[in-house]
Design an enzyme around this catalytic site. Structure first.
Site, PDB file in Angstrom:
ATOM      1  N   ASN A 139      -3.398 -14.746  34.041  1.00 49.09           N
ATOM      2  CA  ASN A 139      -2.972 -15.562  35.169  1.00 49.09           C
ATOM      3  C   ASN A 139      -1.477 -15.406  35.450  1.00 49.09           C
ATOM      4  OD1 ASN A 139      -2.918 -18.100  36.984  1.00 49.09           O
ATOM      5  ND2 ASN A 139      -1.597 -18.695  35.280  1.00 49.09           N
ATOM      6  N   LEU A 140      -0.661 -15.438  34.411  1.00 43.95           N
ATOM      7  CA  LEU A 140       0.786 -15.337  34.581  1.00 43.95           C
ATOM      8  C   LEU A 140       1.171 -13.968  35.121  1.00 43.95           C
ATOM      9  CD1 LEU A 140       3.440 -16.886  34.163  1.00 43.95           C
ATOM     10  CD2 LEU A 140       3.565 -15.871  31.886  1.00 43.95           C
ATOM     11  N   SER A 141       0.509 -12.918  34.634  1.00 44.76           N
ATOM     12  CA  SER A 141       0.829 -11.572  35.103  1.00 44.76           C
ATOM     13  C   SER A 141       0.456 -11.369  36.560  1.00 44.76           C
ATOM     14  CB  SER A 141       0.117 -10.523  34.236  1.00 44.76           C
ATOM     15  OG  SER A 141      -1.284 -10.540  34.441  1.00 44.76           O
ATOM     16  N   ASP A 156      -3.055 -13.757  18.852  1.00 44.59           N
ATOM     17  CA  ASP A 156      -3.915 -14.581  19.695  1.00 44.59           C
ATOM     18  C   ASP A 156      -5.242 -13.879  19.995  1.00 44.59           C
ATOM     19  OD1 ASP A 156      -2.091 -16.608  19.743  1.00 44.59           O
ATOM     20  OD2 ASP A 156      -1.378 -16.233  21.782  1.00 44.59           O
ATOM     21  N   ALA A 184      -3.605  -9.694  43.901  1.00 42.01           N
ATOM     22  CA  ALA A 184      -3.212  -8.694  44.902  1.00 42.01           C
ATOM     23  C   ALA A 184      -4.032  -8.847  46.175  1.00 42.01           C
ATOM     24  CB  ALA A 184      -3.339  -7.285  44.336  1.00 42.01           C
ATOM     25  N   ASN A 192      -9.612 -18.216  27.781  1.00 40.67           N
ATOM     26  CA  ASN A 192      -8.495 -17.911  28.676  1.00 40.67           C
ATOM     27  C   ASN A 192      -8.873 -17.982  30.147  1.00 40.67           C
ATOM     28  OD1 ASN A 192      -6.428 -17.599  26.855  1.00 40.67           O
ATOM     29  ND2 ASN A 192      -6.520 -15.369  26.777  1.00 40.67           N
TER      30      ASN A 192
END
Length: 278
Positions: A187-189, A66, A208, A141
């Protein structure tokens, strides 16, 4: 019609280079014109051009993961792209190497006969300065605004406004705005939600944050601004690559880019890709 194809192979990947050479031979056998990127041209016998010079060709083939396709998309914009997957997950690259010759030649035949191929449009994001006039390269992204560095002591205060209304403000490592394509990445992380590829939405996720709010899903034409303060230096970053240094207080506007990315050929199975995520 005469078909012009560009081929970009993952850098320093012999398997990708070998496949690129096979594709060049197959395409030249059909009468199509094929060029490769400059790095690949140094490894195989083929005409080479800068990747940016492939913009406007009938088709660009990306061979790799990707990350390779993200790079190609930055360089060629709306030019149709086919992804051949040499990576692990492959949300953007649907074609297995064993199927590459068949799929690419079939697309070329379709282009010769009809002059076009069907594809899926992927939205991109544009980050621009509100106080200072600058614009980052479009992001497939995400766009991130953060302080001088990630981690302890490196954050900043970031206020998020949505259509002119304040959503939240907090000290945080940063804030990101992601497309459905990018929802499976940074985003997912950071604890953001998955967005289905067909969803016409964006997601705003704090990173965070001291006083965190849930990630916010918004319509793509929403007016989003991120105002960073409480630090001497901050950055706006597009897809982890293109960077703009900010002098807080500074406001960044994030909106849809004018040009999307067009993926052609077989499409990846979103749910199969999820199974491969760690």
């Amino acid at each position: 019609m005469d078909v012009d194809v560009g081929i970009v192979a993952q850098r320093d990947n012999e398997r990708a280079q070998e496949l690129a050479a096979s594709l060049v031979d197959a395409l030249e056998g059909t009468g199509a014109s094929a060029v490769v990127d400059e790095a690949t041209g140094g490894a195989i016998a083929a005409t080479a051009v800068p990747v940016a010079a492939m913009a406007g060709r009938d088709l660009v083939v990306s061979i790799g993961g990707d990350g390779t396709l993200l790079f190609v998309a930055r360089e060629v914009g709306p030019t149709p792209i086919l992804g051949i997957n040499l990576g692990e997950v492959g949300f953007l690259n649907a074609v297995a190497p064993a199927d590459a010759l068949e799929v690419v030649t079939a697309l070329v035949t379709e282009l010769e006969e009809t002059g076009a191929v069907e594809g899926r449009e992927l939205a991109r994001l544009q980050a621009t300065g509100v106080d200072e006039k600058w614009t980052l390269e479009p992001a497939l992204n995400e766009v991130v605004v953060h302080g001088p560095r990630r981690g302890h002591g490196g954050g900043a205060t970031v206020e998020i406004t949505v259509d002119g209304q304040r959503y939240t403000e907090s000290h945080a490592d940063g804030v990101l705005v992601a497309t459905p394509t990018g929802s499976t990445a940074y985003n997912l992380s950071e604890g953001g939600p998955l967005l289905h590829p067909s969803a016409e939405t964006l997601v705003v996720t704090q990173m965070a944050a001291t006083d965190s709010m849930p990630p916010l899903v918004v319509e793509p034409d929403t007016e989003l601004t991120l105002t960073v303060s409480g630090t001497d230096t901050a950055y706006a970053i597009s897809d982890g690559r293109n960077r703009q240094r900010l002098e807080p207080p500074a406001t960044v506007s994030v909106s849809l880019a004018d040009e999307s990315v067009t993926l052609v050929g077989p499409q990846a199975n979103f749910f199969d890709g999820l199974d491969k995520l760690e």
